[in-house]
Motif scaffolding. Structure first.
Motif, PDB file in Angstrom:
ATOM      1  N   PHE A  55       2.992 -12.760  -8.184  1.00  0.00           N
ATOM      2  CA  PHE A  55       2.158 -12.168  -7.132  1.00  0.00           C
ATOM      3  C   PHE A  55       3.011 -11.381  -6.139  1.00  0.00           C
ATOM      4  N   LEU A  56       4.134 -11.959  -5.740  1.00  0.00           N
ATOM      5  CA  LEU A  56       5.008 -11.321  -4.752  1.00  0.00           C
ATOM      6  C   LEU A  56       5.585 -10.015  -5.286  1.00  0.00           C
ATOM      7  N   LEU A  57       6.017 -10.029  -6.543  1.00  0.00           N
ATOM      8  CA  LEU A  57       6.566  -8.809  -7.140  1.00  0.00           C
ATOM      9  C   LEU A  57       5.509  -7.713  -7.191  1.00  0.00           C
ATOM     10  N   ASP A  58       4.317  -8.077  -7.598  1.00  0.00           N
ATOM     11  CA  ASP A  58       3.221  -7.102  -7.665  1.00  0.00           C
ATOM     12  C   ASP A  58       2.929  -6.531  -6.281  1.00  0.00           C
ATOM     13  N   PHE A  59       2.973  -7.387  -5.269  1.00  0.00           N
ATOM     14  CA  PHE A  59       2.726  -6.946  -3.888  1.00  0.00           C
ATOM     15  C   PHE A  59       3.818  -5.978  -3.422  1.00  0.00           C
ATOM     16  N   ILE A  60       5.075  -6.324  -3.680  1.00  0.00           N
ATOM     17  CA  ILE A  60       6.195  -5.480  -3.244  1.00  0.00           C
ATOM     18  C   ILE A  60       6.133  -4.111  -3.907  1.00  0.00           C
ATOM     19  N   VAL A  61       5.856  -4.106  -5.198  1.00  0.00           N
ATOM     20  CA  VAL A  61       5.809  -2.851  -5.951  1.00  0.00           C
ATOM     21  C   VAL A  61       4.692  -1.951  -5.440  1.00  0.00           C
ATOM     22  N   SER A  62       3.506  -2.512  -5.274  1.00  0.00           N
ATOM     23  CA  SER A  62       2.361  -1.701  -4.836  1.00  0.00           C
ATOM     24  C   SER A  62       2.479  -1.288  -3.373  1.00  0.00           C
ATOM     25  N   TYR A  72       3.055  -1.947 -15.007  1.00  0.00           N
ATOM     26  CA  TYR A  72       4.199  -2.052 -15.914  1.00  0.00           C
ATOM     27  C   TYR A  72       5.287  -2.988 -15.378  1.00  0.00           C
ATOM     28  N   ALA A  73       5.460  -3.025 -14.071  1.00  0.00           N
ATOM     29  CA  ALA A  73       6.527  -3.852 -13.492  1.00  0.00           C
ATOM     30  C   ALA A  73       6.273  -5.338 -13.744  1.00  0.00           C
ATOM     31  N   ILE A  74       5.054  -5.802 -13.479  1.00  0.00           N
ATOM     32  CA  ILE A  74       4.784  -7.225 -13.705  1.00  0.00           C
ATOM     33  C   ILE A  74       4.708  -7.534 -15.196  1.00  0.00           C
ATOM     34  N   MET A  75       4.305  -6.551 -16.002  1.00  0.00           N
ATOM     35  CA  MET A  75       4.344  -6.734 -17.451  1.00  0.00           C
ATOM     36  C   MET A  75       5.787  -6.948 -17.902  1.00  0.00           C
ATOM     37  N   ALA A  76       6.688  -6.114 -17.390  1.00  0.00           N
ATOM     38  CA  ALA A  76       8.108  -6.237 -17.726  1.00  0.00           C
ATOM     39  C   ALA A  76       8.665  -7.573 -17.242  1.00  0.00           C
ATOM     40  N   PHE A  77       8.204  -8.009 -16.082  1.00  0.00           N
ATOM     41  CA  PHE A  77       8.643  -9.302 -15.548  1.00  0.00           C
ATOM     42  C   PHE A  77       8.290 -10.430 -16.513  1.00  0.00           C
ATOM     43  N   GLY A  78       7.070 -10.412 -17.010  1.00  0.00           N
ATOM     44  CA  GLY A  78       6.642 -11.438 -17.954  1.00  0.00           C
ATOM     45  C   GLY A  78       7.460 -11.421 -19.232  1.00  0.00           C
ATOM     46  N   ILE A  79       7.761 -10.222 -19.721  1.00  0.00           N
ATOM     47  CA  ILE A  79       8.554 -10.092 -20.952  1.00  0.00           C
ATOM     48  C   ILE A  79       9.968 -10.618 -20.739  1.00  0.00           C
ATOM     49  N   LEU A  80      10.580 -10.253 -19.625  1.00  0.00           N
ATOM     50  CA  LEU A  80      11.943 -10.708 -19.331  1.00  0.00           C
ATOM     51  C   LEU A  80      11.988 -12.221 -19.153  1.00  0.00           C
ATOM     52  N   LEU A  98      13.560 -16.804  -5.371  1.00  0.00           N
ATOM     53  CA  LEU A  98      12.419 -16.512  -4.503  1.00  0.00           C
ATOM     54  C   LEU A  98      12.892 -16.008  -3.142  1.00  0.00           C
ATOM     55  N   PHE A  99      13.912 -16.652  -2.596  1.00  0.00           N
ATOM     56  CA  PHE A  99      14.433 -16.234  -1.291  1.00  0.00           C
ATOM     57  C   PHE A  99      15.088 -14.849  -1.372  1.00  0.00           C
ATOM     58  N   ILE A 100      15.734 -14.564  -2.493  1.00  0.00           N
ATOM     59  CA  ILE A 100      16.333 -13.235  -2.670  1.00  0.00           C
ATOM     60  C   ILE A 100      15.243 -12.170  -2.753  1.00  0.00           C
ATOM     61  N   VAL A 101      14.157 -12.481  -3.433  1.00  0.00           N
ATOM     62  CA  VAL A 101      13.042 -11.523  -3.506  1.00  0.00           C
ATOM     63  C   VAL A 101      12.424 -11.321  -2.125  1.00  0.00           C
ATOM     64  N   PHE A 102      12.314 -12.404  -1.355  1.00  0.00           N
ATOM     65  CA  PHE A 102      11.861 -12.269   0.039  1.00  0.00           C
ATOM     66  C   PHE A 102      12.782 -11.306   0.801  1.00  0.00           C
ATOM     67  N   ALA A 103      14.085 -11.491   0.606  1.00  0.00           N
ATOM     68  CA  ALA A 103      15.061 -10.638   1.292  1.00  0.00           C
ATOM     69  C   ALA A 103      14.923  -9.183   0.846  1.00  0.00           C
ATOM     70  N   MET A 104      14.766  -8.977  -0.459  1.00  0.00           N
ATOM     71  CA  MET A 104      14.620  -7.614  -0.977  1.00  0.00           C
ATOM     72  C   MET A 104      13.354  -6.953  -0.432  1.00  0.00           C
ATOM     73  N   ILE A 273      11.255  -3.641 -12.084  1.00  0.00           N
ATOM     74  CA  ILE A 273      10.875  -2.396 -11.404  1.00  0.00           C
ATOM     75  C   ILE A 273      11.501  -1.195 -12.106  1.00  0.00           C
ATOM     76  N   ILE A 274      12.761  -1.339 -12.505  1.00  0.00           N
ATOM     77  CA  ILE A 274      13.438  -0.255 -13.228  1.00  0.00           C
ATOM     78  C   ILE A 274      12.742   0.014 -14.561  1.00  0.00           C
ATOM     79  N   LEU A 275      12.413  -1.058 -15.274  1.00  0.00           N
ATOM     80  CA  LEU A 275      11.699  -0.908 -16.544  1.00  0.00           C
ATOM     81  C   LEU A 275      10.328  -0.272 -16.333  1.00  0.00           C
ATOM     82  N   GLY A 276       9.645  -0.695 -15.272  1.00  0.00           N
ATOM     83  CA  GLY A 276       8.339  -0.126 -14.972  1.00  0.00           C
ATOM     84  C   GLY A 276       8.411   1.371 -14.747  1.00  0.00           C
TER      85      GLY A 276
END
Length: 305
Positions: A55-62, A72-80, A98-104, A273-276
């Motif tokens: 959810f957080l990744l999808d929020f950051i990307v959008s 594509y980003a969350i799809m790539a996340f699931g694949i990885l 999770l904390f690193i993603v918060f920081a990013m 995100i890069i893959l997306g």
């Protein structure tokens, strides 16, 4: 077929990724679920963490327009994630990531040029907190330095702010240690183990997975850097920061003391995100399907090997 489903940002896409991630989680934690080797609370905590991370990744990307309006980003996340399911077995790594993603999230949002000091404090706070759970997360402080170069070259106060964030975490840690152990800092708070022993990768499964991972990483990152000139000038630093984050994540995986796939956890978000960005830029539909299909097939073949 697969890429056409995710070429639009729809709630159903998030649900599909979530179902896929839950399936991977069930497989990765199969023994713990049915043999009761871990408490139900711990398993549930890991499950909620990974769901929240999607959810957080999808929020950051959008929110920051890091890809076009697609999933594509969350799809790539699931694949990885499926590529290295051992990621789901380590609670400390999940929390650190999770904390690193918060920081990013806070660092990327610096592009708005609003509340810079608060965002720098938050980012340094989260990275310092992540370091308590996984020491080598400390390398992500380099992202703050890069962000300062991009966004705050002449403001001395902004340079000091990250140290305040670090000091805040150190203060809370000291209070915690004093209350529980009657000492300020414990050696176990910062376990600085590293290893360059890669014999654990000497299997058909890991050779396949790592070959696919690094081949796709090099291929897409080269394209990613070449395409940055086409990005919105305001958001361009954010894309550079994501690239730097992925490089730091690779460095962490190289020196990580544990070599079982979980060391790539910090690569998930930035590389997704890069893959997306790469997938959405592929004009040939057949190649797009083949590329994504190959990524999906890799963990499946890995299970067979």
């Amino acid at each position: 077929m697969i890429t056409s489903v995710f070429n639009k940002s729809k709630p159903i896409n998030f649900i599909l990724v979530l179902v896929f991630v839950i399936s991977v989680f069930m497989i990765a934690n199969f023994n713990a679920l049915f043999n009761f080797t871990e408490s139900i609370l711990k398993i549930l905590s890991k499950f909620l963490l990974i769901v929240f991370l999607v959810f957080l990744l999808d929020f950051i990307v959008s929110k920051n327009n890091l890809t076009q309006r697609n999933s594509y980003a969350i799809m790539a996340f699931g694949i990885l994630l499926a590529l290295f399911p051992n990621i789901l077995n380590n609670m400390d790594l999940l929390l650190a990531n999770l904390f690193i993603v918060f920081a990013m999230r806070r660092i990327i949002s610096l592009s708005s040029k609003k509340s810079i000091k608060k965002k720098l404090f938050d980012a340094s706070f989260w990275i310092a907190l992540a370091t308590l759970f996984y020491f080598w997360a400390i390398l992500f402080f380099a992202i703050i330095i890069v962000a300062l170069i991009y966004y705050s070259q002449n403001d001395l106060k902004n340079i000091i702010i990250p140290f305040v964030g670090i000091a805040t975490v150190a203060m809370f840690l000291s209070i915690y240690n004093i209350i529980l152990y009657d000492e300020f800092i414990r050696q176990s708070n910062f376990e600085r183990f590293a290893s360059l022993d890669y014999t654990a990768y000497n299997s058909s499964e890991y050779i396949l997975k790592l070959t696919v991972l690094f081949t796709s990483f090099i291929w897409t990152v080269i394209y990613y850097f070449r395409s940055l000139s086409e990005k919105n000038k305001k958001n361009r630093p954010s894309f550079y920061l994501i690239a730097w984050a992925s490089i730091i994540a690779i460095l962490i995986s190289i020196i990580s003391p544990t070599k079982n796939g979980s060391e790539f956890i910090f690569l998930l978000a930035p590389f997704s995100i890069i893959l997306g960005n790469y997938i959405e830029a592929i004009s040939e539909k057949w190649f797009k399907e083949v590329f994504v299909g190959a990524l999906i097939a890799t963990p499946i073949i890995g299970l067979i090997l």
